[in-house]
Write an enzyme that holds these catalytic residues in place. Structure first.
Site, PDB file in Angstrom:
ATOM      1  N   SER A 113       0.816  -1.371  -0.141  1.00 22.71           N
ATOM      2  CA  SER A 113      -0.065   0.043  -0.017  1.00 22.71           C
ATOM      3  C   SER A 113       0.919   1.129  -0.047  1.00 22.71           C
ATOM      4  CB  SER A 113      -0.929  -0.218   0.988  1.00 22.71           C
ATOM      5  OG  SER A 113      -1.759   1.004   1.030  1.00 22.71           O
ATOM      6  N   ASP A 253      -9.423  -5.260  -5.198  1.00 22.32           N
ATOM      7  CA  ASP A 253      -8.451  -4.347  -4.397  1.00 22.32           C
ATOM      8  C   ASP A 253      -8.765  -2.968  -4.445  1.00 22.32           C
ATOM      9  OD1 ASP A 253      -5.953  -3.322  -3.325  1.00 22.32           O
ATOM     10  OD2 ASP A 253      -4.683  -4.822  -4.093  1.00 22.32           O
ATOM     11  N   HIS A 280      -7.097  -5.981  -0.687  1.00 29.36           N
ATOM     12  CA  HIS A 280      -6.011  -5.229  -0.460  1.00 29.36           C
ATOM     13  C   HIS A 280      -4.902  -6.064   0.130  1.00 29.36           C
ATOM     14  CE1 HIS A 280      -3.998  -1.435  -0.655  1.00 29.36           C
ATOM     15  NE2 HIS A 280      -3.939  -1.320   0.510  1.00 29.36           N
TER      16      HIS A 280
END
Length: 304
Positions: A113, A253, A280
């Site tokens: 991320s 995601d 995610h």
């Protein structure tokens, strides 16, 4: 390759400016394989939700987790103004950690991320000891991220986005109503497991307990980015990444295909793997396949 080695060999805190960065290392460097340094997301999260990556240490790759400044076991600075929290601060912290641990000459970065953006930013400087880069579920451009959040929000069940926007307009994003509606998005696009894994819950609660960094740089939620990152992009830096790069994302995601596309298209030596049953957090949602893909990439680095 499975996630079995979780007991750290060493852990502690290294000085960084007037503060300290907490770390743990599973396995020991010097065995012939580079250290895998895990860079967590947020900004403002912790290493906890990525702890299962320590399992790759059974293959001979020492694994380093750390908590970025302001969170977890590192120094908390709740009184610092928002302008204190910059990407450059965290780039300097990463450089310092690599040097202090004695691994700056031989390492691989795995950033998840926000951590993926940070890792790619670091890699674009072409540090001589970097052997490879894994960018997982990461934005290269927050303007693109914000645009894609609008698409995902519009597809939420009837009424959910309206509740979210009402709280955002009223400045009541800390309310129970906002949190309840927020979790609808999170269960679709952040973690589709039910219940959420304990390690993910731990990182989630760390943000709740000290939201200083997350609020300053991101905002109140994943999909309402109003902090200092809102206009940040590193797309122009990606052609400078000079190491083999693995780009990972989930079919559901929040880091959509448009979000991760710049890594795939602009990094010279990049390949992209999509996890069909994940959002995610594919390392938690599809751990067996994730570890196979990760091990194959790391072994491929040895073949040159």
């Amino acid at each position: 390759m499975t996630a079995t080695a979780k007991v750290p060999s060493t852990k502690g805190r290294v000085p960084f400016r007037d503060h300290a960065t907490w770390y743990r290392m599973t396995g020991r460097p010097g065995g012939g394989r580079p250290a895998l340094v895990v860079v967590h997301g947020g900004p403002g999260s912790t290493h906890d939700y990525l702890r299962n990556l320590a399992g790759i240490a059974v293959g001979g790759w020492p694994v380093v987790h750390y908590d970025q400044l302001g969170n977890g076991g590192s120094t908390h600075l709740p009184d610092q103004p928002p302008e204190f929290w910059t990407p450059e601060l965290f780039l300097d912290e990463l450089d310092n950690l690599l040097t202090r641990l004695g691994i700056a000459g031989d390492y691989v970065l795995l950033g998840q991320s926000w951590g993926g953006m940070l890792a790619a930013w670091h890699a674009a400087g072409r540090p001589p000891g970097l052997r490879g880069l894994i960018v997982a579920d990461a934005p290269a451009s927050y303007p693109t991220w914000r645009s894609e959040m609008e698409v995902l929000r519009a597809a939420l069940p009837d009424g959910v986005d309206e509740v979210l926007r009402a709280h955002e307009a009223a400045g009541t994003t800390g309310s129970a109503g906002y949190t309840e509606a927020m979790r609808v998005f999170y269960r679709r696009h952040v973690c589709r497991l039910d219940p959420w894994p304990r390690d993910y819950d731990a990182s989630f609660m760390e943000i709740v307990n000290d939201p200083t960094v997350y609020t300053a740089m991101n905002g109140p939620s994943e999909f309402h980015v109003v902090g200092s990152l809102r206009d940040v992009s590193i797309e122009h830096l990606l052609p400078s990444v000079a190491v083999p790069t693995l780009v990972l994302s989930g079919r559901y995601d929040e880091a959509t295909d448009a979000v991760v596309r710049p890594y795939r298209e602009l990094v010279p030596d990049a390949r992209h793997v999509v996890f069909e049953e994940s959002s995610h957090l594919p390392h938690l949602e599809e751990p067996e396949r994730f570890f196979r893909v990760l091990a194959e990439f790391l072994l491929g680095l040895e073949k040159g």
